[in-house]
Design an enzyme around this catalytic site. Structure first.
Site, mmCIF file in Angstrom:
data_model
loop_
_atom_site.group_PDB
_atom_site.id
_atom_site.type_symbol
_atom_site.label_atom_id
_atom_site.label_comp_id
_atom_site.label_asym_id
_atom_site.label_seq_id
_atom_site.Cartn_x
_atom_site.Cartn_y
_atom_site.Cartn_z
ATOM 1 N N LEU A 57 0.831 -0.973 0.022
ATOM 2 C CA LEU A 57 0.009 -0.065 0.179
ATOM 3 C C LEU A 57 0.813 1.129 0.050
ATOM 4 O O LEU A 57 0.288 2.374 0.162
ATOM 5 C CB LEU A 57 -0.905 -0.154 1.125
ATOM 6 C CG LEU A 57 -2.007 -1.268 1.147
ATOM 7 C CD1 LEU A 57 -2.730 -0.896 2.521
ATOM 8 C CD2 LEU A 57 -3.188 -0.970 0.018
ATOM 9 N N ARG A 58 2.297 1.102 -0.124
ATOM 10 C CA ARG A 58 3.049 2.232 0.038
ATOM 11 C C ARG A 58 2.690 3.113 -1.224
ATOM 12 O O ARG A 58 2.832 4.398 -1.016
ATOM 13 C CB ARG A 58 4.408 1.625 0.020
ATOM 14 C CG ARG A 58 5.504 3.126 0.418
ATOM 15 C CD ARG A 58 6.644 2.465 0.429
ATOM 16 N NE ARG A 58 7.225 1.998 1.917
ATOM 17 C CZ ARG A 58 7.789 0.310 2.075
ATOM 18 N NH1 ARG A 58 7.998 -0.122 0.968
ATOM 19 N NH2 ARG A 58 7.657 0.126 3.340
ATOM 20 N N GLY A 59 2.452 2.717 -2.345
ATOM 21 C CA GLY A 59 2.094 3.392 -3.387
ATOM 22 C C GLY A 59 0.872 4.227 -3.350
ATOM 23 O O GLY A 59 0.933 5.488 -3.716
#
Length: 347
Positions: A285-287
């Site tokens: 979910l970093r993006g």
């Protein structure tokens, strides 16, 4: 004859840099919101990567620090003080001073001790004193840490830098003695992809990825050369010419930093961002988080209250292109792949 120790080498003005829009935007957004996670700049040699990074550091307003403190500690932020500094601060009021935002270069041959700092074990055992020699992570606190040729840096050191950048703290342990100090900085790496790529796991840890290419337009190349020659010939005149533009940009950055917490992004747009990340098969979910943060920083920079679709379109490619899975048989590059999905889903 004596020379002043405060002599400051002139820095090429940020507002005088021609082209390289993506690199300049990524750097500005990261200084507005350091939690974006830094930026890696990949491109041809001699395209002004180092010049631009030093120029953005010179733009930033001075910061208040505790005088003679090796960690550039903020006396008004008790949560980000080392144990030794907080103890001294609670017992008496310490002198403060304003300094320029630190800009620290990490050389390729740096050792772990040079980066993290060292503990003097002999002094600790013989005198009972915890003696710590600060490293580059201490000097870079509340500033910018720049790693040129980051793709050639030892993976172990890159891991250390990314961990410190993510946590905001650096811990050094040796022979049962531990020192922990704040290390909050904007991590900026640059390199030439022809000399090797970073591992995907490390690439993903950088918030943004800016690609730069050599300018092809002959007229623009001449203008860039003339501008650089003018600065090298008489830096003070060049700086005076760009004084007003520099001041205006400085004020925009400070205003954006102050207004960042007030920026909101509509739920439907957040869903669109996650839809794009899912369609591109971005791991984790970093993006999603970085696109949201970058869009908010851009809206703050544009002096807006709400994020709109254009803000997302402007930041999403440098936020996602380095997070895509590489397929050696695929001919389309990652940036074009992001563009095609964005054009289809974001309208």
């Amino acid at each position: 004859m004596s020379f002043s120790t405060s002599f400051k080498r002139p820095v090429f003005p940020f507002t005088a840099i021609i082209g390289q829009k993506e690199m300049k935007l990524a750097l500005l957004l990261n200084v507005i919101d350091p939690k974006i996670g830094g930026v890696i700049i990949m491109g041809d040699r001699g395209t002004g990567k180092s010049t631009t990074i030093r120029a953005v550091a010179d733009l930033l307003p001075q910061i208040l620090v505790i005088k003679d403190d090796p960690f550039n500690s903020n006396p008004n932020d008790y949560d980000l003080l080392s144990k030794e500094v907080s103890t001294n601060l609670s017992s008496n009021s310490l002198a403060t001073e304003l300094i320029n935002v630190p800009m620290v270069d990490l050389p390729l041959g740096a050792t772990e001790d040079r980066v993290c700092g060292t503990i003097d074990i002999e002094k600790a055992l013989t005198e009972g004193v915890k003696s710590f020699e600060p490293g580059l992570l201490a000097k870079a606190n509340r500033g910018i840490l720049y790693v040129d040729e980051v793709n050639l840096l030892d993976d172990h050191l890159v891991d250390i830098l990314l961990d410190a950048a993510a946590s905001g703290w650096n811990t050094v342990e040796r022979e049962g003695i531990s020192v922990r100090h704040p290390s909050q900085f904007v991590l900026v790496g640059s390199g030439n992809p022809e000399e090797g790529e970073l591992r995907p796991q490390l690439l993903d840890r950088f918030g943004m990825h800016a690609e730069i290419r050599t300018v092809k337009d002959p007229l623009l190349r001449v203008k860039i050369v003339e501008q650089r020659s003018s600065f090298d010939h008489n830096a003070s005149v060049c700086l005076q010419n760009y004084h007003d533009a520099q001041l205006e940009l400085k004020n925009k950055i400070v205003s954006a930093q102050n207004n960042l917490s007030k920026i909101s992004i509509d739920y439907s747009l957040r869903v669109k961002i996650s839809e794009i990340c899912s369609e591109l098969d971005v791991d984790g979910l970093r993006g999603d988080i970085v696109v949201n943060r970058s869009a908010k920083a851009l809206a703050a920079y544009k002096n807006k209250v709400f994020v709109d679709i254009n803000d997302i379109k402007e930041v999403i490619k440098p936020c996602l292109r380095h997070r895509l899975r590489k397929d050696p048989l695929e001919t389309i590059d990652s940036g074009s792949k992001v563009d095609s999905v964005v054009d289809r889903l974001l309208y």
